[in-house]
Design a protein around this motif. Sequence first.
Motif, PDB file in Angstrom:
ATOM      1  N   SER A 197       0.845  -1.203   0.000  1.00  0.00           N
ATOM      2  CA  SER A 197       0.000   0.000   0.000  1.00  0.00           C
ATOM      3  C   SER A 197       0.877   1.249   0.000  1.00  0.00           C
ATOM      4  N   SER A 198       2.013   1.190   0.656  1.00  0.00           N
ATOM      5  CA  SER A 198       2.933   2.325   0.680  1.00  0.00           C
ATOM      6  C   SER A 198       3.619   2.512  -0.673  1.00  0.00           C
ATOM      7  N   ARG A 199       3.821   1.408  -1.394  1.00  0.00           N
ATOM      8  CA  ARG A 199       4.443   1.541  -2.722  1.00  0.00           C
ATOM      9  C   ARG A 199       3.502   2.290  -3.660  1.00  0.00           C
ATOM     10  N   LEU A 200       2.212   1.956  -3.597  1.00  0.00           N
ATOM     11  CA  LEU A 200       1.245   2.691  -4.419  1.00  0.00           C
ATOM     12  C   LEU A 200       1.174   4.150  -3.963  1.00  0.00           C
ATOM     13  N   TRP A 201       1.241   4.347  -2.653  1.00  0.00           N
ATOM     14  CA  TRP A 201       1.241   5.704  -2.081  1.00  0.00           C
ATOM     15  C   TRP A 201       2.390   6.512  -2.688  1.00  0.00           C
ATOM     16  N   ARG A 202       3.586   5.921  -2.672  1.00  0.00           N
ATOM     17  CA  ARG A 202       4.773   6.634  -3.135  1.00  0.00           C
ATOM     18  C   ARG A 202       4.713   6.912  -4.633  1.00  0.00           C
ATOM     19  N   GLU A 203       4.318   5.873  -5.406  1.00  0.00           N
ATOM     20  CA  GLU A 203       4.182   6.065  -6.873  1.00  0.00           C
ATOM     21  C   GLU A 203       3.241   7.231  -7.178  1.00  0.00           C
ATOM     22  N   THR A 204       2.095   7.214  -6.505  1.00  0.00           N
ATOM     23  CA  THR A 204       1.077   8.242  -6.759  1.00  0.00           C
ATOM     24  C   THR A 204       1.603   9.620  -6.380  1.00  0.00           C
ATOM     25  N   MET A 205       2.290   9.695  -5.256  1.00  0.00           N
ATOM     26  CA  MET A 205       2.834  10.986  -4.815  1.00  0.00           C
ATOM     27  C   MET A 205       3.876  11.498  -5.805  1.00  0.00           C
ATOM     28  N   HIS A 206       4.688  10.593  -6.353  1.00  0.00           N
ATOM     29  CA  HIS A 206       5.706  11.025  -7.329  1.00  0.00           C
ATOM     30  C   HIS A 206       5.042  11.602  -8.574  1.00  0.00           C
ATOM     31  N   GLU A 207       3.956  10.970  -9.012  1.00  0.00           N
ATOM     32  CA  GLU A 207       3.240  11.500 -10.190  1.00  0.00           C
ATOM     33  C   GLU A 207       2.678  12.886  -9.891  1.00  0.00           C
ATOM     34  N   LEU A 208       2.098  13.023  -8.705  1.00  0.00           N
ATOM     35  CA  LEU A 208       1.528  14.328  -8.311  1.00  0.00           C
ATOM     36  C   LEU A 208       2.600  15.404  -8.236  1.00  0.00           C
ATOM     37  N   ALA A 209       3.769  15.005  -7.729  1.00  0.00           N
ATOM     38  CA  ALA A 209       4.845  15.987  -7.514  1.00  0.00           C
ATOM     39  C   ALA A 209       5.179  16.723  -8.822  1.00  0.00           C
ATOM     40  N   LEU A 210       4.995  16.038  -9.959  1.00  0.00           N
ATOM     41  CA  LEU A 210       5.280  16.672 -11.256  1.00  0.00           C
ATOM     42  C   LEU A 210       4.365  17.872 -11.493  1.00  0.00           C
ATOM     43  N   GLU A 211       3.172  17.822 -10.884  1.00  0.00           N
ATOM     44  CA  GLU A 211       2.218  18.934 -11.064  1.00  0.00           C
ATOM     45  C   GLU A 211       2.515  20.111 -10.133  1.00  0.00           C
ATOM     46  N   TYR A 212       3.389  19.882  -9.158  1.00  0.00           N
ATOM     47  CA  TYR A 212       3.689  20.948  -8.188  1.00  0.00           C
ATOM     48  C   TYR A 212       5.196  21.201  -8.145  1.00  0.00           C
ATOM     49  N   PRO A 213       5.766  21.657  -9.276  1.00  0.00           N
ATOM     50  CA  PRO A 213       7.232  21.806  -9.345  1.00  0.00           C
ATOM     51  C   PRO A 213       7.773  22.868  -8.384  1.00  0.00           C
ATOM     52  N   ASP A 214       6.891  23.725  -7.876  1.00  0.00           N
ATOM     53  CA  ASP A 214       7.348  24.771  -6.941  1.00  0.00           C
ATOM     54  C   ASP A 214       7.505  24.243  -5.513  1.00  0.00           C
ATOM     55  N   ILE A 215       7.091  22.999  -5.278  1.00  0.00           N
ATOM     56  CA  ILE A 215       7.175  22.437  -3.928  1.00  0.00           C
ATOM     57  C   ILE A 215       8.376  21.498  -3.835  1.00  0.00           C
ATOM     58  N   ALA A 216       9.207  21.691  -2.821  1.00  0.00           N
ATOM     59  CA  ALA A 216      10.339  20.784  -2.592  1.00  0.00           C
ATOM     60  C   ALA A 216       9.788  19.518  -1.945  1.00  0.00           C
ATOM     61  N   TYR A 217       9.781  18.432  -2.732  1.00  0.00           N
ATOM     62  CA  TYR A 217       9.135  17.191  -2.299  1.00  0.00           C
ATOM     63  C   TYR A 217      10.178  16.152  -1.888  1.00  0.00           C
ATOM     64  N   THR A 218       9.919  15.454  -0.777  1.00  0.00           N
ATOM     65  CA  THR A 218      10.749  14.289  -0.425  1.00  0.00           C
ATOM     66  C   THR A 218       9.873  13.174   0.142  1.00  0.00           C
ATOM     67  N   ASP A 219      10.373  11.939   0.035  1.00  0.00           N
ATOM     68  CA  ASP A 219       9.748  10.788   0.690  1.00  0.00           C
ATOM     69  C   ASP A 219      10.530  10.499   1.957  1.00  0.00           C
ATOM     70  N   MET A 220       9.856   9.946   2.934  1.00  0.00           N
ATOM     71  CA  MET A 220      10.569   9.509   4.136  1.00  0.00           C
ATOM     72  C   MET A 220       9.874   8.274   4.691  1.00  0.00           C
ATOM     73  N   LEU A 221      10.658   7.310   5.123  1.00  0.00           N
ATOM     74  CA  LEU A 221      10.069   6.126   5.749  1.00  0.00           C
ATOM     75  C   LEU A 221       9.604   6.491   7.163  1.00  0.00           C
ATOM     76  N   VAL A 222       8.521   5.865   7.572  1.00  0.00           N
ATOM     77  CA  VAL A 222       7.876   6.304   8.818  1.00  0.00           C
ATOM     78  C   VAL A 222       8.772   6.123  10.047  1.00  0.00           C
ATOM     79  N   ASP A 223       9.568   5.064  10.070  1.00  0.00           N
ATOM     80  CA  ASP A 223      10.438   4.871  11.240  1.00  0.00           C
ATOM     81  C   ASP A 223      11.497   5.962  11.298  1.00  0.00           C
TER      82      ASP A 223
END
Length: 355
Positions: A197-223
């Motif tokens: 479920s987190s892999r789909l979460w991350r994939e989807t977020m990466h696609e969205l990030a392309l629409e918001y190039p003005d936002i500095a985006y990063t992924d982080m593992l919950v731990d």
Amino acid sequence: MTYRITLVPGDGIGPEIVDSAVRVLNAVGQKYGHAFVYDTALAGGCAIDRFGEPLPDESLRKCLDSDSVLLGAVGGPKWDGLPGHLRPERALLGIRKELGLFANLRPVKLMKVLADASPLRADVAGRGVDLLIVRELTGGMYFGPRGRGRDETGENAFDTEIYSRAEIERIGRVGFKTARKRGKKLTSVDKANVLESSRLWRETMHELALEYPDIAYTDMLVDNCAMQLIRDPSQFDVIVTSNLFGDILSDEASQLTGSIGLLASASLGAGTRGMYEPIHGSAPDIAGQGVANPIATILSAAMMLNLSFGLKREADAVETAVEAVLAAGARTRDIAAGGAYVTGAEMTERIIKAL
Ligand code: IPM
Ligand code: MG
């Protein structure tokens, strides 16, 4: 303007702190010429005692019929023995789901005057804490398939973390848009090294990030995020995450500010109606003693003014009044560090005067 607010005081300290927030709202109404009209709905343990169910239809209808909902807290040891579907917490989950409140915003800010109340080392606190957790609120493990079964070793039980691409996109957009209004940094928190479920979460977020190039985006593992929140919370602006991870991380983050009694939250859906509540619980151990800190609920009411009613000036005035009263030295017991403290009612009066 007239605004219709449904109050859900709930259990424990809920009624005291909602009463404080209503006093502050009334003072705002008087000063700025707005009328707030209230209706009260029973939900949680008090509704179980009275009607035998945590969220009676009439209470839900009152929430649906309002311009917004202000909730205190639900639950307590008295109802801990009940089966899951009859527990007070079901009321909260029911309102969130039925009102479609999929986005939970939890701002965490360490006020300079309260730096002493924070358990952070002075040099870490000195860098500042001003972050906002965007927690998905109507999906994931909280609402996925669940049950009990048996295998050859005996009884078992399961809950399911399930997210659709559409749900992730919907909350992801709230994350990006919220970051755009703040420091333009978004951290998406998942467990993509283990969970599908987190892999789909991350994939989807990466696609969205392309629409918001003005936002500095990063992924982080919950731990890692749990660790980074303590190591250097100043690195965060907006965090977007799932229902369960957001629940856990927001309690952790609240401690950075010194007390969970200071933290407000807003739960929003597609429209302007929201539910506003402190992130703390019903604190049955201190209920009725007058020592509960009303600030989280008062700041939740301020979020309502801003986010549901578009009254930003009024919301800012409430926040400024709270900060002024704290700066002048007033402390409730939870933030008094063992020193002198005032009652919740006295704190409320001082905030109203500062308004
Ligand atoms: C919260 C609370 C609730 C949750 C409980 C009371 C059901 O902990 O709002 O964070 O887990 O969502
Ligand atoms: Mg919680």
